[in-house]
Design an enzyme around this catalytic site. Sequence first.
Site, PDB file in Angstrom:
ATOM      1  N   GLU A  79       2.262   1.807  -3.387  1.00  0.00           N
ATOM      2  CA  GLU A  79       1.235   2.372  -4.280  1.00  0.00           C
ATOM      3  C   GLU A  79       1.213   3.897  -4.161  1.00  0.00           C
ATOM      4  O   GLU A  79       1.207   4.621  -5.158  1.00  0.00           O
ATOM      5  CB  GLU A  79      -0.132   1.786  -3.916  1.00  0.00           C
ATOM      6  CG  GLU A  79      -1.305   2.409  -4.651  1.00  0.00           C
ATOM      7  CD  GLU A  79      -2.474   2.694  -3.721  1.00  0.00           C
ATOM      8  OE1 GLU A  79      -2.867   3.868  -3.616  1.00  0.00           O
ATOM      9  OE2 GLU A  79      -2.990   1.741  -3.088  1.00  0.00           O
ATOM     10  N   HIS A  80       1.229   4.386  -2.916  1.00  0.00           N
ATOM     11  CA  HIS A  80       1.240   5.845  -2.714  1.00  0.00           C
ATOM     12  C   HIS A  80       2.467   6.491  -3.353  1.00  0.00           C
ATOM     13  O   HIS A  80       2.367   7.554  -3.967  1.00  0.00           O
ATOM     14  CB  HIS A  80       1.262   6.165  -1.212  1.00  0.00           C
ATOM     15  CG  HIS A  80      -0.094   6.209  -0.600  1.00  0.00           C
ATOM     16  ND1 HIS A  80      -0.541   7.277   0.142  1.00  0.00           N
ATOM     17  CD2 HIS A  80      -1.121   5.334  -0.632  1.00  0.00           C
ATOM     18  CE1 HIS A  80      -1.773   7.043   0.564  1.00  0.00           C
ATOM     19  NE2 HIS A  80      -2.149   5.873   0.107  1.00  0.00           N
ATOM     20  N   HIS A  88       0.829  -1.205   0.000  1.00  0.00           N
ATOM     21  CA  HIS A  88       0.000   0.000   0.000  1.00  0.00           C
ATOM     22  C   HIS A  88       0.867   1.260   0.000  1.00  0.00           C
ATOM     23  O   HIS A  88       0.599   2.237  -0.716  1.00  0.00           O
ATOM     24  CB  HIS A  88      -0.915  -0.036   1.231  1.00  0.00           C
ATOM     25  CG  HIS A  88      -1.696   1.213   1.450  1.00  0.00           C
ATOM     26  ND1 HIS A  88      -1.389   2.111   2.449  1.00  0.00           N
ATOM     27  CD2 HIS A  88      -2.762   1.732   0.790  1.00  0.00           C
ATOM     28  CE1 HIS A  88      -2.238   3.120   2.404  1.00  0.00           C
ATOM     29  NE2 HIS A  88      -3.077   2.919   1.409  1.00  0.00           N
ATOM     30  N   GLU A 107      -3.805   8.236   8.038  1.00  0.00           N
ATOM     31  CA  GLU A 107      -4.834   7.438   7.379  1.00  0.00           C
ATOM     32  C   GLU A 107      -5.132   6.191   8.214  1.00  0.00           C
ATOM     33  O   GLU A 107      -6.291   5.822   8.409  1.00  0.00           O
ATOM     34  CB  GLU A 107      -4.287   7.044   6.002  1.00  0.00           C
ATOM     35  CG  GLU A 107      -5.333   6.852   4.921  1.00  0.00           C
ATOM     36  CD  GLU A 107      -4.662   6.427   3.609  1.00  0.00           C
ATOM     37  OE1 GLU A 107      -3.867   7.207   3.055  1.00  0.00           O
ATOM     38  OE2 GLU A 107      -4.935   5.298   3.156  1.00  0.00           O
TER      39      GLU A 107
END
Lengths: 426, 432
Positions: free
Chosen positions: A68-69, A65, A140
């Site tokens: 991905e960012h 993840h 987040e």
Amino acid sequence: MKRLDYPHVGEILYETSLPNGLPVLVSPKPGYAKSYAFFATKYGGAMRRFNLQGRAIDTPAGVAHFLEHKMFDMPEGNALAALSQNGASPNAYTSGGITAYHFESTQGFYENLDILLKFVSTPYFTAESVGKEQGIIGQEIRMTEDNPYFALYYGLLRALYDHHPVRESVAGTVESIAEITPETLYDCHRAFYVPSNMVLCVAGDVDAEKVAAAAERILPGELSEVPRPDYGEPEALEPTAPRVELAMDVSAPQFLVGAKLPAPESGADILRQTLICELALRSLVGRSSPFYTGLYAEGLLRADFSYGEDFSCGTAYMELGGESAEPERVLERFVSEVRRVSENGLEPEAFERARRADYGLTLRSLGSFSSLCRALADGAMNGYRFLDVFEVSRSLSADDCAEYIRENFAPERLALAAVTPRGPKG
Amino acid sequence: MEYTREELLPGVWLTALRTDKFKTGTLTMSLLSQLDAETASMHALIPGVLRRGTVRLPDMESIAGELDGLYGSRVEPAVRRVGEVQLTGFTASFPEDRLLPERMGLLGRISSLLGDLLLRPNTRGGLLLPDYVNGEREKLVERIRAQKNDKDSYAVQRLIQLMCAYEPISAGVLGSEDSAEGIHYTRLTRRWRELTATAPIELFYCGSESFSAVADALGEALFDLPRGELDADIGTDVRMNSLEESPREFTDLMDVTQGKLAMGWRLGNSMLEPDVPALMVFNAVFGGSVTSKLFMNVRERLQLCYYASSGLDWQKGLLLVSSGVAFDKLGAARDEILAQLDEIRRGNVTPEELTAARRAVRHRLATMSDDPYSLEGHYLSFNIAGSDASPEELAAACEDVSVDEVAEIARNAECDAIYYLRAGEDGEDEEA
């Protein structure tokens, strides 16, 4: 490219596999103004441990993840901004089993496709940008941890699984992502973002050959070894804990009932098992089932009730749930429905309704470019052709589903996770 | 796409788009009425109650079973508004026959189901069932209460309510909690009968069947539609100017972590003869796109807010801005939003900004033609306004919109109200 025809459902598909091992699938959609491109790697949050070139590698939770960012960072600027300025709507997501980058546009499709292929294949990470992202993703993570639906979902997975990494949050924890360095990201990009471990899918009024040519031009040409994820010892089919209960700030109790399912290795079997499970659930608890309409009339289920199954990361499970004042009673009713079907079989009418509804809804989903491309990509990654689903649907019977229900939804296989309202303070 | 629009029965219009592009056909039915605080909740409740059961399919289970058997066809209650016209009815979609393993005749069956839902619901002694009315009323009340949960849209809703307090639009498309709670099944039955007899009806179809096939199917389904004296006065009350010299300001206090700012303008002389393409381009320049002045300046450059965007209700003549702002920046964000509009008034729009705005509008209009529900929304809204401009025509017209026209729209706009949502207990003194 090879052309496949599905005249019964009005679909055509072009597919090929490039010398570097990348499958390219193009679904032509004449007359559409928008085009959609989906570029994904078979690498998700559950693939923390893997073997590459004989070496076992262990990474912190949340790398897929995080990566991905950071992929949108390019030496010359941000790819997200570049795509937006060129009129595209780009986005990305990471699940347990895949990381996907996609955009939709009505102009400049091939330019946007070039940008997509380029930024996903260009790793560019600095200690500074990784540090900054640790702050952003940390926020987040804290926010999602307060989310009752998120807590409920992982509550169920932890009830079901003993050690399989799908039980851990895709985003990781504040502590785990603190261990990520630019080197971790470079290593994982090098391992998983190789064309042979990826899929490119496009839907729109586009030229299939041009799509494949762009991929061939921009991506590395050599065929690389694909890493083998290590999910640990196979798990038993029974849940680890039959009950998980959490207290949070919710106005009414939320629940999920789930069961681990046998996972086919790959290929056509995955498609068939997924469909059988889907039809079994729809027959048992779908909108027209006595289970749902009965509990709805009694006020024990609401319109938010939903169900589904997931076959990925070498494992599979089903889940059903929503809001209910009495989750235990919903579970009881489900158990008695399963018992009834196990003893008497599935009514042919109920099965036929479910089969037709599913057929129509799958047909409908072909109109959504994002769900079509995702389904095509899942198929390409797991060795089946998604559009065969209609053919498989015709071959299934009520007995197939009844047997599946008998084997997989028995009481000892079920777990119940619930989030209940926190009591008054003090 | 082949566009046809005809009156099938007195006050019943069918708009049909014939195309092979989609996997599913779309059919919608909307009964038009004047939005009004007296009736808004009842009109919002009617389709939900009718959807519970018909004479032939008396309960949810039988309707759900029928729809599953029709290859996952869907029929849902729908309540919307266009300007100050309330639209109450159903939206349906169903797979195209040619893509199914057997010939189902779904257009006819769904048309007939729509006719049954509207005209032949499950009643006892001619009255809608109290059980169904009470159950759906509770759900409507919950929906009205839940409007508070989404603070972004709630702020805009409150702004409209306060700014247009004496206009029908303030009723809200679902009506108020109090009016919904007071609905009784006998009164609702009467309202349902009046509405079916007096409301103009808009039917919309998008799919591969010919106009005449659709007209026949719907004609048959609605053969016994009562047609009394049609409500001819339905329309939208357009106020051109702000109520007071300077904008009225309103504040609500709630338990929120982020402040909300909503601002409303009257479009003024731009409403004499609304030039919709010019209004769309203006909106994209101001705050309706990721290249807009609000996005680039208020959000990106000055970082005064988490988001700031503008929208238009061109039937009602409103320009609305919605923004999420930290409490201590509410004033600065408001001033900067006003300043950005002043920039446009002075004609300070670069060629790049204008090009990007046109492109954003063109993109939005182009994708509309890829989705039957967007097309439906478009034609419904334009047909009610007496136009049948297609998205393609609007997109073409956007190319000719000049900076002068955009600036003129900004100059005509008069700020009428500003609304703040911030943290605090009711009755607490507002901070200076």
